[in-house]
Design a protein around this motif. Structure first.
Motif, short mmCIF file in Angstrom:
data_model
loop_
_atom_site.label_atom_id
_atom_site.label_comp_id
_atom_site.label_asym_id
_atom_site.label_seq_id
_atom_site.Cartn_x
_atom_site.Cartn_y
_atom_site.Cartn_z
N TRP A 1 -6.82 -5.92 -2.04
CA TRP A 1 -7.28 -4.57 -1.84
C TRP A 1 -7.03 -3.67 -3.27
O TRP A 1 -7.61 -3.05 -3.48
N ALA A 2 -6.11 -4.13 -4.03
CA ALA A 2 -5.50 -3.39 -5.08
C ALA A 2 -6.09 -3.70 -6.48
O ALA A 2 -5.92 -2.88 -7.52
N ASN B 1 -2.37 -8.28 3.24
CA ASN B 1 -3.29 -7.29 3.08
C ASN B 1 -2.46 -5.66 3.12
O ASN B 1 -3.15 -4.88 3.28
N GLY B 2 -1.52 -5.84 2.31
CA GLY B 2 -1.02 -4.60 1.80
C GLY B 2 0.27 -4.06 2.57
O GLY B 2 1.04 -3.03 2.09
N SER C 1 0.49 4.07 1.60
CA SER C 1 0.81 4.55 2.60
C SER C 1 1.96 3.91 3.54
O SER C 1 2.61 4.70 4.01
N HIS D 1 0.97 -1.31 -0.11
CA HIS D 1 0.03 0.01 0.11
C HIS D 1 0.82 1.19 -0.01
O HIS D 1 1.95 1.23 0.74
N TYR E 1 -0.17 0.43 8.79
CA TYR E 1 -1.08 -0.47 8.79
C TYR E 1 -2.40 -0.29 9.76
O TYR E 1 -3.56 -0.21 9.39
N LEU F 1 -6.13 1.49 8.51
CA LEU F 1 -5.99 0.93 7.12
C LEU F 1 -6.00 -0.37 6.89
O LEU F 1 -6.64 -0.84 5.81
N SER G 1 -8.61 -1.80 3.89
CA SER G 1 -7.84 -2.68 2.74
C SER G 1 -8.48 -4.06 2.86
O SER G 1 -8.89 -4.46 1.72
#
Length: 348
Positions: A332-333, A205-206, A14, A12, A248, A253, A257
């Motif tokens: 998530w992406a 999960n990112g 972030s 992610h 995270y 987030l 996500s």
């Protein structure tokens, strides 16, 4: 059109930004950085467990194996489902890190039933010094087939374990996906149900690569620290694990996500339902779908060179209408346009 695994998706933005920002200057090593202090406080808040011991490791295998080693003795057996990740996909790491504890497989599916678990536990420790002794129970949530244990089912399994005086571990590689799907709190899905330790996943999960291990009984903390160090999973530049986990957790987030991943899977599942000849092996409940469609459809997808997913069976069989199983995982992406393109090819 990448549906092979949520491990394959990007980090992610972030999280990448947090790593870059935290890369300036110096920070204490081996997990005593200020960021880790903040991570510990936040996870204790999320789990409503102010005394919980919180640690970070780089992989899910390390999280599961070290947690189970801390909860078991070498002469014990760990109870898990027949398709648990600790059984099928961790190269005997729990056995290795525990010094020899074996695994006892419960049931034939992805979920253990309370009665099955009771029978399996009762069947052990019946041969005195000659047989394995009863050890911890490990529950996978989300399961390896994309299904969920309800809160009632979790409590039922934990009640069985507690009836025999055994601790319970949760493999939460997709913990956030389960939480979002059930609409519950982290505490309700763990210690309030009877779970003693959880592997709190982030990599799927990112995150770039970090998982948290949380013990609700802090008396296990020092042993875990020793096992983590001895097992070569204590990072010297630990802040890079802490920075990921803090990002995270900030602004939830991890929840956002997981919700996006689950929504993507629901969108894909709804599209699959509209395609004649497609069936579900397990009813989708989170971000992982097991379905079946014809060999001809599989061949169309592979002919594009752009569809990546896991399937079973041979694409070269004689019957083009034979149904072959597929595993499709959303993260998530992934973009809806990619899902639509996949469905269009599947429709033919």
């Amino acid at each position: 059109m990448f549906f092979a695994s949520d491990n394959a998706g990007p980090v992610h933005p972030s999280v990448m930004e947090a790593l870059t920002a935290g890369n300036a200057g110096y920070a204490p090593s081996y997990g005593v950085d200020q960021t880790m202090v903040e991570v510990t406080a936040r996870l204790r808040e999320i789990f409503e467990a102010p005394e919980a011991a919180v640690y970070l490791v780089p992989t899910g295998t390390a999280a599961n194996a070290l947690a189970l080693a801390t909860l078991s003795d070498p002469w014990q057996t760990i109870f898990c489902s027949s398709v648990a990740h600790i059984h099928e996909d961790e190269c005997n790491a729990p056995e290795f890190y525990s010094g020899g504890a074996k695994l006892t497989l419960v049931g034939r599916g992805d979920k253990m039933g309370a009665e099955e678990l009771h029978a399996a536990i009762a069947g052990e420790q019946t041969r005195g010094v000659h047989g394995p002794q009863r050890g911890p129970v490990s529950i996978t949530q989300v399961t390896e087939r994309g299904t969920l244990y309800s809160l009632g089912e979790l409590r039922g399994l934990c009640d069985v374990a507690k009836g025999f005086g055994l601790p319970v571990h949760m493999d939460g590689a997709r913990f956030a996906n389960a939480l979002v799907a059930l609409g519950c709190t982290a505490a309700e899905m763990t210690w309030k149900a009877g779970v003693d330790a959880v592997s709190f996943g982030g990599t799927k999960n990112g995150l770039m690569g970090v998982e948290a291990v949380i013990f609700f009984d802090p008396s296990k903390a020092w042993e875990f620290e020793l096992r983590r160090k001895r097992g070569a999973h204590l990072f010297s530049k630990h802040r890079y694990l802490s920075l990921q986990m803090r990002a995270y957790l900030e602004g939830d987030l991890w929840i956002a996500s997981a919700r996006k991943a689950n929504d993507n899977a629901a969108y894909l599942a709804e599209g699959l339902r509209q395609i004649e000849g497609t069936s579900f092996v397990y009813e989708p409940q989170a971000n992982m779908i097991f379905c079946a469609f014809s060999r001809a459809a599989h061949q169309r997808l592979h002919d594009t060179g752009a569809a990546y997913y896991v399937w079973s069976g041979s694409l070269e069989g004689a019957d083009p209408q034979e149904a072959l199983e597929a595993r499709l995982v959303c993260d998530w992406a992934i973009e809806r346009a990619q899902i639509d393109a996949f469905l269009d090819i599947l429709r033919g």
